[in-house]
Scaffold this motif. Sequence first.
Motif, mmCIF file in Angstrom:
data_model
loop_
_atom_site.group_PDB
_atom_site.id
_atom_site.type_symbol
_atom_site.label_atom_id
_atom_site.label_comp_id
_atom_site.label_asym_id
_atom_site.label_seq_id
_atom_site.Cartn_x
_atom_site.Cartn_y
_atom_site.Cartn_z
ATOM 1 N N HIS A 190 10.197 2.455 -2.405
ATOM 2 C CA HIS A 190 10.363 3.889 -2.726
ATOM 3 C C HIS A 190 11.845 4.260 -2.783
ATOM 4 O O HIS A 190 12.288 5.132 -2.021
ATOM 5 C CB HIS A 190 9.706 4.774 -1.661
ATOM 6 C CG HIS A 190 8.313 4.402 -1.277
ATOM 7 N ND1 HIS A 190 7.268 4.386 -2.170
ATOM 8 C CD2 HIS A 190 7.778 4.049 -0.079
ATOM 9 C CE1 HIS A 190 6.151 4.037 -1.535
ATOM 10 N NE2 HIS A 190 6.441 3.809 -0.275
ATOM 11 N N ASN A 207 1.368 -1.391 5.709
ATOM 12 C CA ASN A 207 2.410 -0.687 4.956
ATOM 13 C C ASN A 207 2.731 0.663 5.619
ATOM 14 O O ASN A 207 3.894 1.048 5.759
ATOM 15 C CB ASN A 207 1.907 -0.509 3.515
ATOM 16 C CG ASN A 207 2.818 0.314 2.641
ATOM 17 O OD1 ASN A 207 2.841 1.538 2.752
ATOM 18 N ND2 ASN A 207 3.559 -0.350 1.769
ATOM 19 N N ASP A 250 3.117 2.195 -3.254
ATOM 20 C CA ASP A 250 2.570 1.415 -2.136
ATOM 21 C C ASP A 250 1.460 0.490 -2.610
ATOM 22 O O ASP A 250 1.393 -0.681 -2.222
ATOM 23 C CB ASP A 250 2.030 2.346 -1.039
ATOM 24 C CG ASP A 250 3.139 3.012 -0.248
ATOM 25 O OD1 ASP A 250 4.133 2.335 0.050
ATOM 26 O OD2 ASP A 250 3.014 4.208 0.063
ATOM 27 N N HIS A 306 9.771 -0.916 4.132
ATOM 28 C CA HIS A 306 9.630 -1.022 2.677
ATOM 29 C C HIS A 306 10.184 0.183 1.927
ATOM 30 O O HIS A 306 10.182 0.179 0.701
ATOM 31 C CB HIS A 306 8.155 -1.221 2.301
ATOM 32 C CG HIS A 306 7.306 0.017 2.474
ATOM 33 N ND1 HIS A 306 6.799 0.421 3.692
ATOM 34 C CD2 HIS A 306 6.892 0.945 1.579
ATOM 35 C CE1 HIS A 306 6.098 1.537 3.529
ATOM 36 N NE2 HIS A 306 6.139 1.887 2.263
HETATM 37 FE FE LIG Z 1 5.161 3.528 1.334
#
Ligand SMILES: [Fe+2]
Length: 440
Positions: A214, A203, A397, A209
């Motif tokens: 986010h 990640n 996360d 992502h």
């Molecule tokens: Fe992140």
Amino acid sequence: MNAPQPVSRYSQEFDLPVRGDTITADRYITREWMELENKHLWPKVWHLGGMLADLAEPGDVIRHNLGKESVIMVRQEDGAVRAFYNTCPHRGNRLILGEVASVPRITCGYHAWQFDLDGTLVKVQDPDDFAGGDPCGKVRLAELRCETWGPFVWWCMDDDVKPLLEWLEPYPERLKGYQLENWVRVLNVSADCEFNWKIIRDNFNESYHLPTIHPELATFINDGLPTTLFEMYPSGHNAMWMVGHQATTRVDYESGDVPPGLYEAAEAWGIDPKAYRGRTSAIREAVIEAKRRLGPSRGYHNYATMTDQQLVDYFHCTMFPNVTLTMSPEQCQILRTEPHPTDPEKCVFQHWCLYPPIEGMTEVMTPVGPAPFRQDAIQRHSTYGDGVSLGFVADQDLSIGTSQQQGLNSRGFKGCILPNQEKRVQRFHELLNDYVLGKD
Ligand SMILES: [Fe+2]
Ligand code: FES
């Protein structure tokens, strides 16, 4: 028709080839892989052991547990810091049981053998009862390498690994301007999690992502693919420069009002956000100018040694294999996952936040709320999922960790399919393969 070319944001200077090894699920779920890492990875890398601030006086000790291993770092009478395995040479009892301690000597809780701060055995019960004579002065705690960088102490089990500053290249040089050595760890939180340690490493090795996990960051960090700069260093570490104080270019924030987040960031430096309607990307330059002009009078003397880019952008540094350090001029976040002692499908997640000393500042805003500006003002350990926050962005996360771990256990998963921008993920796994595969 020509095939579309992937957008490459790898800096020319720091782009490195990958082989394309398949990233299969076994590395996240099997005991065999965990054993390979225990044997060939963790003993061969430097580990961030703790903060020098906890080792102010001779006899101050910090303990770092990593999987089944435990290491103590001890401030010596001569000011040096030494690291020892946290095990008694008599019959193996763990010596230091708390996170921090302050002791005149290291004393085992079982038969009370005592060791000087330099690891030498100095007192035993019944010293005449040993075939070779009194063992004091002859027996020592097992020592390992210990070095410091900035405000941190590091240890390493292997004598052949490069010295710490070389191992960390290019970060000591690249991060110099932040003057991290003066920063204070205010937040120190951790949690037991239900996924392999590499899930979060992956990640942190990609920004793919950001738009999905986010979305709030998009109003003041430009997470657009063409604007984020990726770097891969020969040392094995990877980094990413994210343009800050600028909304994402993935959607059109430019022609309208200044979005929240950026709005507040501008106001904080005396900039009228309304004047930037229709040209929001110009705020970044205005903040640089305002920080240079107003910073010293607001106590931010450390701005003087930072570059313009450091004043407004986010420098996201991953350190192989398991530490991430995200820099802004006002906050250093350290995010790390470490293996569970026995279960490959679990890990320990840690989140530290450091802040620079600012004249007159007695309180800081951490990712879990305000805290007094002092070492470990917020310190806690929890189980992920119990409702204890590890910071808003970190919680986001972590929220994918358990379900990704579950999905990786499916027979239907055949190996990762990565876009070009996730090349850092690919590189991480290939480096890991080089460490562990083909070894006895
Ligand atoms: Fe992140
Ligand atoms: S195991 Fe430490 S003194 Fe006996």
